[in-house]
Every structure is written in structure tokens, then in C-alpha cells.
Design an enzyme around this catalytic site. Structure first.
Site, PDB file in Angstrom:
ATOM      1  N   TRP A 189       0.863  -1.178   0.000  1.00  0.00           N
ATOM      2  CA  TRP A 189       0.000   0.000   0.000  1.00  0.00           C
ATOM      3  C   TRP A 189       0.899   1.227   0.000  1.00  0.00           C
ATOM      4  O   TRP A 189       1.862   1.296   0.771  1.00  0.00           O
ATOM      5  CB  TRP A 189      -0.932   0.050   1.220  1.00  0.00           C
ATOM      6  CG  TRP A 189      -1.646   1.354   1.243  1.00  0.00           C
ATOM      7  CD1 TRP A 189      -2.702   1.725   0.461  1.00  0.00           C
ATOM      8  CD2 TRP A 189      -1.295   2.505   2.023  1.00  0.00           C
ATOM      9  NE1 TRP A 189      -3.036   3.032   0.705  1.00  0.00           N
ATOM     10  CE2 TRP A 189      -2.192   3.533   1.657  1.00  0.00           C
ATOM     11  CE3 TRP A 189      -0.318   2.782   2.978  1.00  0.00           C
ATOM     12  CZ2 TRP A 189      -2.140   4.813   2.221  1.00  0.00           C
ATOM     13  CZ3 TRP A 189      -0.255   4.050   3.547  1.00  0.00           C
ATOM     14  CH2 TRP A 189      -1.170   5.051   3.166  1.00  0.00           C
ATOM     15  N   GLU A 230      -3.000  -3.016  -2.551  1.00  0.00           N
ATOM     16  CA  GLU A 230      -4.141  -2.421  -1.840  1.00  0.00           C
ATOM     17  C   GLU A 230      -4.467  -1.031  -2.372  1.00  0.00           C
ATOM     18  O   GLU A 230      -3.644  -0.117  -2.331  1.00  0.00           O
ATOM     19  CB  GLU A 230      -3.805  -2.335  -0.344  1.00  0.00           C
ATOM     20  CG  GLU A 230      -4.904  -1.692   0.501  1.00  0.00           C
ATOM     21  CD  GLU A 230      -4.550  -1.596   1.984  1.00  0.00           C
ATOM     22  OE1 GLU A 230      -3.401  -1.931   2.361  1.00  0.00           O
ATOM     23  OE2 GLU A 230      -5.408  -1.171   2.769  1.00  0.00           O
ATOM     24  N   LYS A 232      -6.939   2.567  -2.737  1.00  0.00           N
ATOM     25  CA  LYS A 232      -7.557   3.520  -1.816  1.00  0.00           C
ATOM     26  C   LYS A 232      -8.209   4.639  -2.604  1.00  0.00           C
ATOM     27  O   LYS A 232      -7.749   5.002  -3.681  1.00  0.00           O
ATOM     28  CB  LYS A 232      -6.470   4.072  -0.886  1.00  0.00           C
ATOM     29  CG  LYS A 232      -6.974   4.971   0.209  1.00  0.00           C
ATOM     30  CD  LYS A 232      -5.907   5.100   1.289  1.00  0.00           C
ATOM     31  CE  LYS A 232      -6.368   6.068   2.354  1.00  0.00           C
ATOM     32  NZ  LYS A 232      -5.556   5.964   3.574  1.00  0.00           N
ATOM     33  N   ASP A 263      -9.601  -3.119   1.432  1.00  0.00           N
ATOM     34  CA  ASP A 263      -9.743  -2.500   2.749  1.00  0.00           C
ATOM     35  C   ASP A 263     -11.090  -1.789   2.724  1.00  0.00           C
ATOM     36  O   ASP A 263     -11.311  -0.902   1.891  1.00  0.00           O
ATOM     37  CB  ASP A 263      -8.576  -1.524   2.961  1.00  0.00           C
ATOM     38  CG  ASP A 263      -8.622  -0.810   4.301  1.00  0.00           C
ATOM     39  OD1 ASP A 263      -9.705  -0.313   4.678  1.00  0.00           O
ATOM     40  OD2 ASP A 263      -7.579  -0.720   4.969  1.00  0.00           O
ATOM     41  N   HIS A 266     -11.612   1.982   2.273  1.00  0.00           N
ATOM     42  CA  HIS A 266     -10.996   2.642   1.120  1.00  0.00           C
ATOM     43  C   HIS A 266     -11.915   2.869  -0.070  1.00  0.00           C
ATOM     44  O   HIS A 266     -11.445   2.962  -1.199  1.00  0.00           O
ATOM     45  CB  HIS A 266      -9.774   1.830   0.662  1.00  0.00           C
ATOM     46  CG  HIS A 266      -8.636   1.911   1.628  1.00  0.00           C
ATOM     47  ND1 HIS A 266      -7.381   1.419   1.348  1.00  0.00           N
ATOM     48  CD2 HIS A 266      -8.542   2.444   2.865  1.00  0.00           C
ATOM     49  CE1 HIS A 266      -6.583   1.629   2.384  1.00  0.00           C
ATOM     50  NE2 HIS A 266      -7.268   2.245   3.317  1.00  0.00           N
ATOM     51  N   HIS A 290      -8.636  -6.295   4.371  1.00  0.00           N
ATOM     52  CA  HIS A 290      -8.256  -5.453   5.500  1.00  0.00           C
ATOM     53  C   HIS A 290      -9.564  -5.021   6.128  1.00  0.00           C
ATOM     54  O   HIS A 290     -10.228  -4.109   5.644  1.00  0.00           O
ATOM     55  CB  HIS A 290      -7.471  -4.216   5.044  1.00  0.00           C
ATOM     56  CG  HIS A 290      -5.996  -4.419   5.039  1.00  0.00           C
ATOM     57  ND1 HIS A 290      -5.104  -3.398   4.881  1.00  0.00           N
ATOM     58  CD2 HIS A 290      -5.258  -5.544   5.196  1.00  0.00           C
ATOM     59  CE1 HIS A 290      -3.871  -3.887   4.924  1.00  0.00           C
ATOM     60  NE2 HIS A 290      -3.945  -5.189   5.110  1.00  0.00           N
ATOM     61  N   ASP A 298     -12.128   7.155   6.183  1.00  0.00           N
ATOM     62  CA  ASP A 298     -11.288   5.986   6.463  1.00  0.00           C
ATOM     63  C   ASP A 298     -10.589   6.163   7.815  1.00  0.00           C
ATOM     64  O   ASP A 298      -9.378   6.286   7.887  1.00  0.00           O
ATOM     65  CB  ASP A 298     -10.259   5.853   5.329  1.00  0.00           C
ATOM     66  CG  ASP A 298      -9.342   4.659   5.538  1.00  0.00           C
ATOM     67  OD1 ASP A 298      -9.778   3.672   6.149  1.00  0.00           O
ATOM     68  OD2 ASP A 298      -8.184   4.723   5.075  1.00  0.00           O
ATOM     69  N   ASP A 300     -10.310   4.204  10.461  1.00  0.00           N
ATOM     70  CA  ASP A 300      -9.664   3.061  11.115  1.00  0.00           C
ATOM     71  C   ASP A 300     -10.064   2.882  12.576  1.00  0.00           C
ATOM     72  O   ASP A 300      -9.221   2.655  13.437  1.00  0.00           O
ATOM     73  CB  ASP A 300      -8.136   3.123  10.944  1.00  0.00           C
ATOM     74  CG  ASP A 300      -7.725   2.856   9.501  1.00  0.00           C
ATOM     75  OD1 ASP A 300      -7.964   1.738   9.026  1.00  0.00           O
ATOM     76  OD2 ASP A 300      -7.198   3.774   8.843  1.00  0.00           O
ATOM     77  N   ASP A 330      -7.146  -4.104  10.030  1.00  0.00           N
ATOM     78  CA  ASP A 330      -6.404  -2.857   9.860  1.00  0.00           C
ATOM     79  C   ASP A 330      -7.142  -1.719  10.555  1.00  0.00           C
ATOM     80  O   ASP A 330      -7.997  -1.078   9.957  1.00  0.00           O
ATOM     81  CB  ASP A 330      -6.229  -2.548   8.362  1.00  0.00           C
ATOM     82  CG  ASP A 330      -5.347  -1.326   8.140  1.00  0.00           C
ATOM     83  OD1 ASP A 330      -4.759  -0.834   9.114  1.00  0.00           O
ATOM     84  OD2 ASP A 330      -5.250  -0.858   6.982  1.00  0.00           O
TER      85      ASP A 330
HETATM   86  C1  RNT Z   1      -3.796   2.828   4.696  1.00  0.00           C
HETATM   87  C2  RNT Z   1      -3.915   1.373   4.427  1.00  0.00           C
HETATM   88  C3  RNT Z   1      -2.788   0.522   4.945  1.00  0.00           C
HETATM   89  C4  RNT Z   1      -2.315   0.955   6.312  1.00  0.00           C
HETATM   90  C5  RNT Z   1      -1.310   0.046   6.940  1.00  0.00           C
HETATM   91  C6  RNT Z   1      -0.681   0.654   8.154  1.00  0.00           C
HETATM   92  O1  RNT Z   1      -4.916   3.533   4.390  1.00  0.00           O
HETATM   93  O2  RNT Z   1      -5.135   0.897   4.906  1.00  0.00           O
HETATM   94  O3  RNT Z   1      -3.151  -0.807   4.902  1.00  0.00           O
HETATM   95  O4  RNT Z   1      -3.377   1.117   7.202  1.00  0.00           O
HETATM   96  O5  RNT Z   1      -0.389  -0.323   5.993  1.00  0.00           O
HETATM   97 ZN    ZN Z   2      -5.455  -1.254   4.850  1.00  0.00          ZN
END
Ligand code: RNT
Ligand code: ZN
Length: 423
Positions: A189, A230, A232, A263, A266, A290, A298, A300, A330
Site C-alpha cells: 500500500w 491495496e 484507496k 480495505d 478505502h 483489510h 477511512d 480506522d 487494519d
Molecule cells: C492505509 C492502508 C494501509 C495501512 C497500513 C498501516 O490507508 O489501509 O493498509 O493502514 O499499511
Molecule cells: Zn489497509
């Protein structure tokens, strides 16, 4: 009645209720036993890592907020935390490391210098825990990422530096997979993108493609290493355009036989990652998830048992794709006990898969094929009221893991006895 007895009795009743609708709870649990959750190491220290004594997340369009006391300050503390977390979890876990979490000793090792030896103590750790490792190059929190670009940078020196880093990470990941006897997924990523509307999107995407081609020209055995990419939609400071978009990586993964990492933070907030799985599986062999929780963006947040996660798990199970899906987490929230955050997030993920495994899929499909849409709707609603929590609790009990609210006490105890001393 003793607590254990209540848990067992509740399970027996649940088992009967599920069997009335044609669902075998024992079978569901034996499948759940084999769903390994790859736990990200970075919730323990707010994505800091061990490059320098006081490393902190810096840049990359991702943010940690909060300053709850007790974050892991070094490798020993992080391992101690992960051990405690794992002791509060039933089922299988793997550990997902970022490149900045190497065992660098007191020397500063730059990203283009990382080697397998810096991760040998993690490999030994995984061996002793009888588990596997996953891996990620760290293309943020570095002066060469300060302008917002890494593998797609127009600055050749920077781009080459990041290519070297990722190549080294793949070699490290392959070494992990080799020694551990279970392939390590190396997930790429990168934060690359523009805050404001760019004019030349094409060149950045071409550069990213060329960088990836260069990176993947090194060949490793598939039993050691799996590669994933990955995408986004946007990040903080890359609101207008992200180079590694969904279309970009989906195309790349299909054309180059790579894993795609989805993810769920994303995408546009009304898009459902659960809905994407059955499309992607038509073209791509394996998917890395993820699992996260975005709140308005996003962000988290810690994963909870919400509709979004349920749909993801349901789609994996309904597609019969458990063997093609790798479940990773994640999230990073620094406003609460980090050990508790892990346990809550993993348990919520496991519960989503259990909930999906307790569906009478063939009956539901039959209703659908017959055009019995009321019946489909009604049964899906009824499933939400079934005692799946009793099944999860029983799974904890037979694995000798604190059941339900008992784990809260364990987390509190760890906070008092270990985290408090970290100041
Ligand atoms: C970032 C991505 C990625 C990170 C990690 C820390 O938006 O989701 O996966 O969260 O690599
Ligand atoms: Zn991620």
C-alpha cells in the site's frame, strides 16, 4: 448454576434451535477453527515502529488520534501485548508486520537496507507461537515520502529508493514464509496522491505500473510468498487523487496474477466491499481483506459487528470462498485500551464469520430461486434473533478462553498490572 454450565446449556439450546432450520453448529465451529485472522501489529503502538526510539506515524495520509496511556514503546512490550491479546482469543491468529517493526538493535537501518536478519527474531517468535507472519513495506513516515509520492514519484532517486525497499520486503517476506512453512503475504500500500486536482494523472499511474513490474521481476516460490496490492480512494492530503486507485490495482492484479487487497475503509462510504467479492473472485484467485471500520471517512476505528462486516463475511461464505480469502485487520485507535481494542476487533470479525456460517444458505437460495422474496427476507430477519452469541461463547469456553464479559476483566487487569507502569 456455575457459569460454565450456563454456557454449555445455552449452547445445547442454541444447537437445537439452529438444527431446526437445518444448520449444524458443531460444523460451523469446526470451520471457524480454521479461519486464521491476521492481526496487524500496529494497533499496539499507533503505527510507530522501531526505527528510532520515539518513532511515530508521520504522513502517508493516515492518522492516529488519541493518547490513551500504555502504548508499546519497544519490541518487548509489543510482543508482551500481542501475547496477552492472543491469550484472550479463541481460534487461529497470524501476525501482520510492517517493515518498520524490525529488530534493528540500536542502529538506524534505513528502509533500503532492511534484510531478513532484521526479522529473524520475529520469525523465531512466530515459530514458537506455531503461527504464520504477513508483511508490508512501509512507504510512509519517511523524508522520501514527505512530498506525498513513493513508487509513483517523478523524482527518480526517491522512486528507486522505494523500489529497493519493496524488493527487500518481498525477500524478507519470502524468507518468513520459507522458514514458517506457510506463505507470507506481502501487501503493498502506498499513499501516493494529490491534495488538489492534478493535471497529469497518467504519468504517475504509468510510473507506478513500471515500478511494480520492476518489483515483481524478482521471482520467489509461491509456497513462500504471496503478493497483494491495496487500493484507496483518498487520504488526508491526497483528497483529489490517489494514484493506486481501485481500477488501477484491480487491473494490475488481474493482468499480473496478484492478490487484491480490499480495505473496507478505502471506498465511497455507500459502496459495500461485501458486494465486490463475488465480482473479483470471477477474475482473481485470492483476496486479502483489510477489515476495518470507517466512521464518515477511512478513520480506522476498531472493528465492530456491524452490517458492513456481516455482509463481507456472508459473501465469503456464500461464495464458498473461504480458501481463497485471507482475513487481515487494519485499525488503529489510540483513545482506548489498545489490548482491549485488538480483542474486541478480532472477536467482532470472528463473530461475523460465525454469523455467516450459521446461515441455512441452501434454504435461502431456494427461496430466492423460487421468487419467494418475502420468505427470504423473513428468514434473514429471523436469523438476526437466533442465539449465535451462545455458540460463540461456547467456542471460547472449549478453547479455555474467557467467555463474553469475562475478557473485560482480564483487559482491565492487564491495564492495571502492565500498562499503567509504562507511564
Ligand atoms: C492505509 C492502508 C494501509 C495501512 C497500513 C498501516 O490507508 O489501509 O493498509 O493502514 O499499511
Ligand atoms: Zn489497509
Amino acid at each position: 448454576m456455575r457459569k460454565d454450565e450456563i454456557t454449555r446449556n445455552a449452547y445445547e439450546l442454541a444447537k437445537e434451535q439452529y438444527s431446526e432450520i437445518g444448520v449444524d453448529t458443531d460444523k460451523a465451529l469446526s470451520i471457524l477453527d480454521n479461519i486464521a485472522i491476521s492481526m496487524h501489529c500496529w494497533q499496539a503502538d499507533d503505527v510507530g515502529g522501531f526505527e528510532k526510539p520515539d518513532s511515530a506515524l508521520d504522513g502517508g495520509g493516515i492518522q492516529v488520534t488519541g493518547n490513551f496511556p500504555g502504548k508499546a514503546r519497544n519490541m518487548d512490550e509489543l510482543r508482551q501485548d500481542i501475547d496477552r491479546v492472543m491469550s484472550l482469543l479463541p481460534g487461529k491468529q497470524r501476525l501482520n508486520l510492517h517493515a518498520i517493526y524490525g529488530d534493528f538493535g540500536s542502529k538506524f537501518i534505513d528502509r533500503d537496507q532492511v534484510e531478513p536478519k532484521h526479522f529473524q527474531s520475529w520469525i523465531d517468535w512466530a515459530k514458537s507461537h506455531k503461527t504464520g507472519l504477513d508483511f508490508n513495506p512501509t512507504c510512509f513516515s519517511h523524508p522520501y515520502a514527505d512530498d506525498g509520492f513513493t513508487l509513483s514519484s517523478k523524482n527518480e532517486e526517491h522512486r528507486k529508493y522505494w523500489i529497493e525497499h519493496v524488493k527487500r520486503c518481498r525477500a524478507i517476506a519470502a524468507e518468513m514464509g520459507k522458514q514458517l512453512g506457510t506463505p507470507t503475504i506481502n501487501n503493498i500500500w502506498i499513499p501516493d496522491g494529490y491534495k488538489d486536482v492534478p493535471v497529469d494523472r497518467f504519468t504517475h499511474r504509468k510510473l507506478l505500473k513500471d515500478s511494480l513490474d520492476d518489483i515483481y521481476s524478482d521471482v520467489f516460490p509461491e509456497e513462500y510468498l504471496k503478493d497483494s496490492v491495496e487500493s484507496k480512494l483518498f487520504g488526508i492530503g491526497s483528497e483529489a487523487m490517489v494514484v493506486g486507485s481501485h481500477e488501477f490495482y484491480m487491473g494490475y492484479a488481474i493482468q499480473n496474477n496478484k492478490l487484491l487487497c480490499l480495505d473496507n475503509g478505502h471506498f465511497h462510504p455507500t459502496e459495500q466491499v461485501g458486494d465486490k467479492i463475488s465480482s473479483i473472485l470471477q477474475y482473481i484467485d485470492e483476496v486479502l481483506l483489510h477489515i476495518t471500520r470507517g466512521v464518515r471517512w477511512d478513520s480506522d476505528h476498531v472493528v465492530i459487528f456491524n452490517d458492513e462486516i456481516q455482509l463481507i463475511a456472508q459473501e465469503v461464505v456464500r461464495c464458498g470462498a473461504l480458501k481463497r480469502i485471507h482475513v487481515g485487520l487494519d485499525f488503529f485507535d489510540a483513545t482506548l485500551n489498545r489490548i482491549g481494542a485488538y480483542v474486541a476487533g478480532v472477536r467482532a470479525t470472528q463473530q461475523a464469520f460465525l454469523f455467516a456460517l450459521l446461515e441455512p444458505v441452501s434454504r435461502l437460495k431456494e427461496y430466492e430461486e423460487n421468487g419467494q422474496f418475502f420468505e427470504r427476507l423473513a428468514l434473514l430477519e429471523i436469523l438476526k434473533t437466533k442465539p449465535f452469541g451462545s455458540v460463540y461463547n461456547y467456542w471460547c469456553l472449549i478453547n479455555d478462553i474467557p467467555v463474553a464479559e469475562d475478557y473485560i476483566k482480564e483487559v482491565q487487569k492487564y491495564e492495571r498490572e502492565v500498562l499503567a507502569a509504562r507511564g
